[in-house]
Enzyme design. Structure first.
Site, PDB file in Angstrom:
ATOM      1  N   GLY A  17       0.802  -1.214   0.000  1.00  0.00           N
ATOM      2  CA  GLY A  17       0.000   0.000   0.000  1.00  0.00           C
ATOM      3  C   GLY A  17       0.834   1.262   0.000  1.00  0.00           C
ATOM      4  O   GLY A  17       1.211   1.760   1.065  1.00  0.00           O
TER       5      GLY A  17
ATOM      6  N   SER B  37       2.254   9.429  -8.848  1.00  0.00           N
ATOM      7  CA  SER B  37       3.640   9.719  -9.215  1.00  0.00           C
ATOM      8  C   SER B  37       4.367  10.569  -8.182  1.00  0.00           C
ATOM      9  O   SER B  37       5.578  10.758  -8.284  1.00  0.00           O
ATOM     10  CB  SER B  37       3.674  10.428 -10.577  1.00  0.00           C
ATOM     11  OG  SER B  37       3.166   9.587 -11.592  1.00  0.00           O
TER      12      SER B  37
ATOM     13  N   ARG C 226       9.685  -3.168 -10.908  1.00  0.00           N
ATOM     14  CA  ARG C 226       9.865  -2.638 -12.264  1.00  0.00           C
ATOM     15  C   ARG C 226      10.807  -3.521 -13.072  1.00  0.00           C
ATOM     16  O   ARG C 226      10.630  -3.691 -14.283  1.00  0.00           O
ATOM     17  CB  ARG C 226      10.413  -1.213 -12.199  1.00  0.00           C
ATOM     18  CG  ARG C 226       9.415  -0.181 -11.732  1.00  0.00           C
ATOM     19  CD  ARG C 226      10.113   1.118 -11.397  1.00  0.00           C
ATOM     20  NE  ARG C 226       9.174   2.094 -10.867  1.00  0.00           N
ATOM     21  CZ  ARG C 226       9.520   3.097 -10.061  1.00  0.00           C
ATOM     22  NH1 ARG C 226      10.783   3.244  -9.690  1.00  0.00           N
ATOM     23  NH2 ARG C 226       8.605   3.935  -9.625  1.00  0.00           N
TER      24      ARG C 226
ATOM     25  N   ILE D 226      -3.868  -7.375 -37.477  1.00  0.00           N
ATOM     26  CA  ILE D 226      -3.681  -8.548 -38.327  1.00  0.00           C
ATOM     27  C   ILE D 226      -4.839  -9.521 -38.148  1.00  0.00           C
ATOM     28  O   ILE D 226      -5.274 -10.178 -39.095  1.00  0.00           O
ATOM     29  CB  ILE D 226      -2.329  -9.217 -38.023  1.00  0.00           C
ATOM     30  CG1 ILE D 226      -1.179  -8.294 -38.457  1.00  0.00           C
ATOM     31  CG2 ILE D 226      -2.205 -10.580 -38.690  1.00  0.00           C
ATOM     32  CD1 ILE D 226       0.202  -8.795 -38.095  1.00  0.00           C
TER      33      ILE D 226
ATOM     34  N   GLU E  87       3.578   1.521 -11.274  1.00  0.00           N
ATOM     35  CA  GLU E  87       4.980   1.433 -10.865  1.00  0.00           C
ATOM     36  C   GLU E  87       5.869   2.374 -11.680  1.00  0.00           C
ATOM     37  O   GLU E  87       6.966   2.023 -12.098  1.00  0.00           O
ATOM     38  CB  GLU E  87       5.453  -0.022 -10.924  1.00  0.00           C
ATOM     39  CG  GLU E  87       4.690  -0.884  -9.910  1.00  0.00           C
ATOM     40  CD  GLU E  87       5.045  -2.345  -9.979  1.00  0.00           C
ATOM     41  OE1 GLU E  87       6.161  -2.666 -10.399  1.00  0.00           O
ATOM     42  OE2 GLU E  87       4.184  -3.175  -9.594  1.00  0.00           O
TER      43      GLU E  87
ATOM     44  N   PHE F   2      11.172  17.425 -12.380  1.00  0.00           N
ATOM     45  CA  PHE F   2      10.006  16.906 -11.668  1.00  0.00           C
ATOM     46  C   PHE F   2       9.216  18.019 -10.990  1.00  0.00           C
ATOM     47  O   PHE F   2       8.040  17.840 -10.700  1.00  0.00           O
ATOM     48  CB  PHE F   2      10.445  15.871 -10.622  1.00  0.00           C
ATOM     49  CG  PHE F   2      10.793  14.540 -11.224  1.00  0.00           C
ATOM     50  CD1 PHE F   2       9.805  13.617 -11.515  1.00  0.00           C
ATOM     51  CD2 PHE F   2      12.105  14.219 -11.506  1.00  0.00           C
ATOM     52  CE1 PHE F   2      10.117  12.383 -12.084  1.00  0.00           C
ATOM     53  CE2 PHE F   2      12.435  13.002 -12.078  1.00  0.00           C
ATOM     54  CZ  PHE F   2      11.446  12.086 -12.361  1.00  0.00           C
TER      55      PHE F   2
END
Length: 391
Positions: free
Chosen positions: A137, A145, A250, A344, A370, A390
């Site tokens: 959690g 993020s 990851r 396809i 993740e 960031f």
């Protein structure tokens, strides 16, 4: 069809040792026997708790849960073997790989890396066997993020801890026997082991999903949850704890996404060989062959990248930004392959008789969880420029 399988084109089998090939083949047989015959129904109906528990026990018997950890009933394989197992599991379905990777790389890894000896002895052997299931959690509805913004809090009350908050998009949540819950405290971000059934703790399922339907996803609700002092993971008090767990998971995704892509491509190859269009096989047309060739290029390049990262990890040299590189590339390309394979198959591709659209829907989630693709782009951008974008 007498052509070459996509991952055989470059003759890469010699890059694996005997044990790695044996593990890969064992997991492939498990997927063929246990997952493929049932996954369409699991996806259409939504997988149930009993099936998840049964699948976990079967994975535990094969040594897949926490397989790259040492001791406590864990197999202690190398990282590359774990990656290959993830690839085979996700060739069946991303939800099955998620069950195994959340159990081993998030919940078990957190206890193994940051727990006390008592906590390890209590939880890890049962989790390795699949008799106990864990969840992790960290994510909150408004803080995916940006985990540093989490609102879940833990405060001391005498010798106890009291937790309040909610977590969102938690794999295995409602079926878990223990939740590893990350919360802010006065001395940093701490991890807590919250057993199922603790008063004030609930894990309602998230329903009406269009993706990862062969996986259980839940919300975690903590309302005045009282835990004893020994419920806290003692060896970490910062975001380094959960973020290091995410890097473990990851890494598995770097391999896992390729399994979904490989299954889509093999499905498209088989379909094109048997489907006749204007009295010729679909696979004999130039436009079909160019699609297949381009997808095979990206699949094989992704596989070589994954093996390289596996060898770096086994040597203790893998860096988080390199994991970001692998997840960004391989999930993005796997999703593109799944979508192209659906074309396809034509109209047949929208049914659960064939896997590509199911894989594509699942990979939409894998692309986000993740670490979103955008976050991994910024990680790579920071590595290249030396500047953080960031904030």
């Amino acid at each position: 069809m007498t052509g070459t399988a996509p991952l055989d084109l470059l003759s890469t089998e010699h890059l694996l040792d005997d044990e790695e090939r044996a593990i890969r083949d064992t997991v492939r047989k498990f997927v063929d026997d246990r997952v493929r015959p049932n996954v369409a129904e699991w996806y259409e109906q939504g997988i149930d708790d009993d099936t998840v528990r049964e699948t976990a026990r079967e994975a535990g018997k094969l040594g897949l849960l926490g397989m790259h950890l040492e001791g406590y009933g864990c197999a202690g394989t190398n990282a590359t073997s774990y990656g290959l197992a993830c690839m085979e599991l996700e060739a069946g379905d991303s939800g099955v790989r998620s069950l195994v990777s959340v159990q081993g790389s998030l919940a078990m890894f957190a206890i193994h890396a940051f727990g006390s000896e008592e906590q390890k002895q209590r939880w890890l052997p049962g989790m390795a066997a699949g008799e106990l299931i864990g969840c992790f959690g960290l994510t909150e509805a408004d803080f995916g993020s940006n985990p540093a913004g989490m609102r879940t809090r833990a405060r001391r009350d005498g010798d106890d801890w009291v937790l309040d908050g909610t977590k969102m998009w938690i794999t295995n949540g409602s079926v878990a026997d223990v939740a590893v819950v990350w919360a802010k405290t006065d001395d940093g971000v701490r991890g807590f082991l919250v057993p199922a059934g603790t008063p004030g703790f609930s894990a309602p399922k998230i329903t009406r999903k269009l993706s990862l339907r062969a996986s259980i996803t839940s919300e975690l609700v903590l309302e005045n949850v009282r835990l004893p002092a020994d419920a806290v993971l003692p060896e970490v008090s910062s975001l380094r704890g959960p973020l290091s767990c995410l890097n473990e998971a990851r890494f598995g995704i770097v391999f896992g996404a390729l399994g979904a892509a490989r299954d889509c491509l093999q499905t498209a190859l088989d379909y094109a060989a048997s489907r006749e269009v204007f009295d010729r096989s679909l696979s004999s047309y130039q436009i079909t062959q160019t699609k297949l060739a381009d997808m095979t290029l990206e699949l094989q390049k992704g596989y070589l990248l994954a093996l390289h990262l596996g060898r770096l990890k086994d040597a203790g040299e893998l860096q988080p930004r390199q994991i970001s590189f692998g997840k960004l590339n391989n999930v993005r390309e796997a999703l593109a392959i799944a979508r192209e394979c659906r074309t396809i198959l034509g109209a047949s591709g929208i049914t659960l008789e064939y896997s590509p659209l199911r894989h594509a829907n699942n990979l939409e989630s894998v692309l986000t969880y993740e670490g979103t693709s955008e976050v991994h782009q910024l990680v790579i951008g920071q590595a290249l420029t030396g500047e953080s974008a960031f904030t």
